[in-house]
Write an enzyme that holds these catalytic residues in place. Structure first.
Site, PDB file in Angstrom:
ATOM      1  N   THR A 105     -46.622  -2.737  -9.718  1.00 52.71           N
ATOM      2  CA  THR A 105     -46.176  -2.348  -8.390  1.00 52.71           C
ATOM      3  C   THR A 105     -44.658  -2.322  -8.386  1.00 52.71           C
ATOM      4  OG1 THR A 105     -45.862  -3.218  -6.140  1.00 52.71           O
ATOM      5  CG2 THR A 105     -46.601  -4.768  -7.782  1.00 52.71           C
TER       6      THR A 105
ATOM      7  N   CYS B 110     -43.659   4.125  -5.413  1.00 49.40           N
ATOM      8  CA  CYS B 110     -44.776   3.256  -5.072  1.00 49.40           C
ATOM      9  C   CYS B 110     -45.910   3.735  -5.960  1.00 49.40           C
ATOM     10  CB  CYS B 110     -45.141   3.359  -3.595  1.00 49.40           C
ATOM     11  SG  CYS B 110     -46.563   2.372  -3.130  1.00 49.40           S
TER      12      CYS B 110
END
Length: 230
Positions: free
Chosen positions: A83, A196
């Protein structure tokens, strides 16, 4: 082949994509019936989201550090935080283990340089677009960074948490993301970072003429490159 330790679950949608890309990359490197050696510690994202909103990054760092130690103890040779936003606490995580951490912004900057891109448009969560941890890491590599408008940053953040992390990929959101990418290019960006790890599941290079840097794919492929190098 080395064993990749993947800190996942943030969200599980992108973690599943990491797993697929890593195995596809091993196939490209080694062929045959080879598959990636991966240990994944998949956390429950909901408590982390509450800590993010409360600004408890110290607590997040401590929890991810413990999760990373589990991977190291299990035999991982290198570490990947699956992430972008959680790289806010990458220094804490890296300090907790003796195996190398492959930073997602370093991997992305390397690919950007190879593509001849120096000014990068950045899409991601509010934390990634507005805090300095990610932008400063890119500028250390000689990159310039441009971000969307305040209104568009709010929209992107909402779509990430309300849709993409829940496996919802809508035509309307794709259209808006592509508009934002075009505007970043109009403002001088040579390429757009899908900062992202879920965004690449919504838009891809076939959707736009603007060069896209899919951080999930880049990160996963570079981890495999290190894993098969010795």
């Amino acid at each position: 082949m080395k064993t990749i330790g993947l800190l996942g679950g943030m969200s599980w949608e992108s973690s599943a994509h990491y797993y697929r890309v890593m195995n596809e990359a091993v196939q490209q490197h080694l062929g045959g019936l080879h598959s990636a050696k991966i240990l994944m510690n998949s956390v429950d994202f909901a408590p982390f989201r509450k800590q993010m909103l409360a600004g408890d990054w110290e607590g997040i760092g401590e929890r991810l550090a413990r999760a990373a130690q589990v991977l190291e103890q299990g035999g991982a040779d290198l570490l990947v935080i699956g992430t972008n936003t959680m790289h806010m606490v990458a220094p804490t995580v890296a300090a907790a283990v003796d195996i190398p951490l492959l930073h997602i912004a370093d991997a992305t900057a390397e690919v950007a340089r190879k593509k001849g891109a120096r000014t990068l448009g950045l899409l991601g969560t509010r934390f990634t677009m507005e805090e300095r941890f990610y932008i400063d890491r890119l500028t250390e590599h000689g990159m310039e960074v441009v971000v969307p408008s305040e209104q568009d940053r709010s929209f992107i953040d909402a779509v990430i948490f309300d849709e993409l992390c829940k496996g919802r990929f809508t035509r309307d959101s794709r259209k808006e993301f592509l508009r934002i990418i075009d505007e970043l290019a109009s403002n001088g960006a040579d390429a757009a970072i899908l900062g992202c790890t879920e965004i690449g599941l919504l838009v891809n290079q076939d959707d736009t003429s603007v060069t896209l840097l899919d951080t999930c794919v880049i990160h996963a492929q570079q981890a495999v490159g290190r894993a098969v190098s010795s």
